[in-house]
Each structure stands twice: as C-alpha cells, then as structure tokens.
Design an enzyme around this catalytic site. Structure first.
Site, PDB file in Angstrom:
ATOM      1  N   HIS A 177       0.859  -1.189   0.000  1.00 23.98           N
ATOM      2  CA  HIS A 177       0.000   0.000   0.000  1.00 23.98           C
ATOM      3  C   HIS A 177       0.895   1.238   0.000  1.00 23.98           C
ATOM      4  CE1 HIS A 177       0.887  -0.530   4.256  1.00 23.98           C
ATOM      5  NE2 HIS A 177       0.387   0.666   4.527  1.00 23.98           N
ATOM      6  N   HIS A 221       1.292   3.948   1.941  1.00 26.69           N
ATOM      7  CA  HIS A 221       1.752   4.710   3.095  1.00 26.69           C
ATOM      8  C   HIS A 221       3.278   4.768   3.071  1.00 26.69           C
ATOM      9  CE1 HIS A 221      -2.127   4.435   5.717  1.00 26.69           C
ATOM     10  NE2 HIS A 221      -2.054   5.573   5.068  1.00 26.69           N
ATOM     11  N   ASP A 231       5.761   4.524   5.164  1.00 26.53           N
ATOM     12  CA  ASP A 231       6.661   3.570   5.813  1.00 26.53           C
ATOM     13  C   ASP A 231       6.766   2.255   5.047  1.00 26.53           C
ATOM     14  OD1 ASP A 231       3.957   3.145   6.583  1.00 26.53           O
ATOM     15  OD2 ASP A 231       4.556   2.038   8.366  1.00 26.53           O
ATOM     16  N   HIS A 232       6.056   2.148   3.927  1.00 22.41           N
ATOM     17  CA  HIS A 232       6.161   0.978   3.061  1.00 22.41           C
ATOM     18  C   HIS A 232       6.662   1.357   1.662  1.00 22.41           C
ATOM     19  CE1 HIS A 232       3.774  -1.730   5.778  1.00 22.41           C
ATOM     20  NE2 HIS A 232       3.467  -0.533   6.256  1.00 22.41           N
ATOM     21  N   HIS A 268      -7.710  -1.300   5.269  1.00 17.99           N
ATOM     22  CA  HIS A 268      -6.777  -0.428   5.987  1.00 17.99           C
ATOM     23  C   HIS A 268      -7.286   1.003   5.827  1.00 17.99           C
ATOM     24  CE1 HIS A 268      -3.156   0.814   7.918  1.00 17.99           C
ATOM     25  NE2 HIS A 268      -2.566   1.305   6.837  1.00 17.99           N
ATOM     26  N   ASP A 310      -0.426  -3.759   5.786  1.00 21.47           N
ATOM     27  CA  ASP A 310      -1.157  -3.251   6.944  1.00 21.47           C
ATOM     28  C   ASP A 310      -2.653  -3.504   6.764  1.00 21.47           C
ATOM     29  OD1 ASP A 310       1.311  -2.351   7.594  1.00 21.47           O
ATOM     30  OD2 ASP A 310       0.767  -0.235   7.772  1.00 21.47           O
ATOM     31  N   HIS A 352       5.847  -5.590  11.816  1.00 20.39           N
ATOM     32  CA  HIS A 352       5.263  -4.251  11.806  1.00 20.39           C
ATOM     33  C   HIS A 352       4.837  -3.820  13.208  1.00 20.39           C
ATOM     34  CE1 HIS A 352       2.460  -0.962  10.609  1.00 20.39           C
ATOM     35  NE2 HIS A 352       3.303  -0.823   9.609  1.00 20.39           N
TER      36      HIS A 352
END
Length: 368
Positions: free
Chosen positions: A62, A64, A66-67, A183, A254, A314
């Site tokens: 996805h 976001h 942090d990914h 999510h 996530d 995570h």
C-alpha cells in the site's frame, strides 16, 4: 531449491535505531523479490547478506510512506551498482494505482537517471478496502502518459471477478496473486505459491520394463511419454510417484482485517504467513481505529487458514527487539504470548531486522 525470507525492516510508522521501516526480501536460486520498501531500505540491504543488484521484482502492499519512501532511493542504489553497459531485464514493480505517478514524480523532480529499465504494474483497488472518507478514485491517482526515460509501459491489473483476486505473474516455478485487505487506504496481501514438482521416478519398475538410466528418464521426469523398442508406450503417470506440493508464502500489508473470504482460501495451508501486529491486544480498539491488527487478530486468521508458521511483524516502535528491552519498556514478547494463546501453543515467530527464515522444500507427494 532453497527459498528464504530476510526481514529488513520490522517496525511501524518510521525507522528507528532498533527497527527499520517495513521491508522483507524473498530469495530463490539467486533471484530476489522485495516486499515493501520503507525509508532506509537500501541501507538495510547493504547491512544484510543481500545484493541490491539481484532484486528483480518489488511488490508494494500500500502507499503509506513507511512501506514506500525507500523505493526511489533503492532504485538509484541499484543503478549505481550496475554497469551502464550491461544488459539488464526491466525491474518489475507491482503496487496500488498511484505508484506509477509517485515514482515518476520522485525520479523526475530529482532528475534521477537509472542504468536499467523499470516497469510499474498497478493494481486497481475497490471501495470496500478503506474507510469511506479515505477513498480516492483510481482515476485521480493515475499518472499521465509521459513515461520516465527509463520506464517501460506497465500493466493495469483489475480484480478477477470470478476468483475475486489479482493475478500478478506466472513465473517458471512460482505464481503470485494478490487479495484485498482493509486499511486506512487500500492495502493488499501477496501469495507466492510454488508450482508442484514431479514425483520421484519408480526406477526399479522402469528397469523391470527394460528402461535403464539415461535420457529417457529425463523425458519421463519432464512429463513426456516414451516409446520402447517393442512399441510399448510408457506414460509418466505410470512410473512417477505423486507430485510434490510446492511451498506457499503469504505476506500481508497493513490491515485491520481481510476483505471477503478469498484471502482465507488463498492462504490455506500456507507454510509461512507474515502478518502485522502493530499493537498488543490491550489496545485492540486503537489498533482497529487506525486500520491495524493485534496478535489475537493475526493468530485467528492464521488458525482459520491452518498455516504452519505465523510470523508477526510491523511492531509499533514502542516494542523494542527482545535483546534490547530495558526495565520499563513495553515487552514485545507479550505479543508472541498473546498470539500463541489463540494458536493453542503453536509457536509464533517475532520478526526482527535481519532475521533470515528458511522455508524447506516439501518431500512427500501430494494426495491427489
């Protein structure tokens, strides 16, 4: 055929001294596929036994940060490590719609040129994957038609209406499918499934038929029928044990849950399930509010899928690795205990940065 997972980042939200941002590498016979690429992933790769130049595919769960924020830097690192004169296949990148636009913007504004081609294949999500106020129509996320100089045109992958999943690739030895997660923004889980391998040859039976070791054995092993000197035809099914089932690895992004039941079907009997557990069970309401899971949720899904090994990852940065816990710190081992309670004692693995997890080949034929 060796298969392993290397966890490069196991923390949520941002990289810290004790945990990098989300990234896990899958390796098979010298090939390397990367799942998520949080900020700083390229430095984690350099600190590991992996080689950035071996990465041939990247899968983003996805969008976001942090990914995702480590992807432009990783591409530039790979470019610096490969010769401008070498012939390299395009690096394939899979992820939600918007990924193509993100990479073009980052590489374009920084005027970054790569020594290899790349291609982005975008998955089109559906509205049931996130909170209504967070939904963005795919048409608003699409890039324009202007490719980056090293970019090749990728595919747009829609949900298969019959199977309710996304068919990403059919590799020589493996297939990869994606399924929908819920999510704060659309997220996906990936299933890497090894194809069945032919069973062992019944060599004594072949010798009794007058067929001795040699090229004919290879043909039978590869699924080809052979004709003997007496005119008799020998079919592979007559002289092979049942096929050996392949390995299945499931890596989820996530989520606070799975959308529909296809995820359970795809992950059934998985050898390894990599699942987020951002917060412990005492903070279940907070986790759900932010679109995340706790160990209980992850373990319940693992149990319903009859997976052989659950790996939690995570973690909120409040949970330091077990080796770095000081007095007063939140204990990450509590998450392991909570998950194992649901799994009735089945061991759960807590991912740590640079953990290498081997997934051994199966030896027994299937019961088909």
């Amino acid at each position: 055929m060796a298969v392993d997972l290397t966890f490069l980042g196991t923390g949520a939200a941002f990289p810290s001294r004790s945990r990098g941002a989300s990234a896990v590498a899958w390796r098979h016979e010298g090939e390397c596929w990367l799942f998520d690429c949080g900020e700083g992933t390229q430095t984690q790769v350099l600190r590991s036994a992996l080689r950035a130049g071996k990465i041939s595919k990247v899968f983003i769960t996805h969008l976001h940060g942090d990914h995702l924020f480590g992807l432009p830097g990783l591409l530039c690192t790979v470019s610096l490590q490969c010769s401008s004169t070498s012939v390299k296949q395009p690096l394939e990148i899979y992820g939600p719609v918007g990924l193509r636009k993100y990479l073009r913007t980052c590489l374009g504004i920084s005027q970054s040129q790569l020594n290899f081609p790349y291609v982005v294949h975008e998955l089109i999500p559906t509205q049931d994957q996130c909170f209504p106020e967070e939904w963005r129509y795919p048409s608003d996320q699409k890039a324009d038609d202007q490719l980056h100089p090293q970019e090749q045109q990728g595919k747009t992958i829609h949900l298969d209406p019959q199977e309710n999943c996304y068919h990403l690739l059919d590799h020589k030895h493996f297939t990869v499918k994606a399924f929908k997660l819920f999510h704060r923004i659309p997220s996906f889980g990936f299933v890497i499934e090894e194809k069945e391998r032919p069973g062992r040859l019944l060599t004594q039976k072949l010798k009794d038929m007058g067929v001795h070791p040699g090229p004919l054995y290879g043909k039978l092993k590869n699924g080809q029928a052979i004709t003997l000197d007496n005119g008799e035809t020998v079919f592979p099914m007559d002289v092979l044990e049942g096929p050996v089932p392949g390995r299945k690895i499931c890596i989820l992004g996530d989520c606070s849950g799975i959308v529909g039941d296809v995820g359970k079907k795809l992950c059934l009997d998985a050898d390894v399930l990599v699942h987020e557990a951002t917060l412990d069970d005492s903070q279940a309401d907070k986790a759900k509010e932010h679109g995340h899971c706790t160990p209980k949720t992850a373990a319940e899904f693992a149990k319903s899928c009859k997976v052989k090994r659950l790996v939690l990852t995570h973690f909120s940065q409040r949970y330091k690795p077990a080796s770095l816990i000081n007095e007063g710190d939140d204990n990450v081992l509590e998450l392991k205990t909570q998950a194992e309670l649901i799994l009735e004692g089945q061991e759960v693995t807590l991912a740590e940065d640079f953990l290498v997890l081997e997934i051994p080949s199966k030896k027994k034929p299937s019961n088909k």
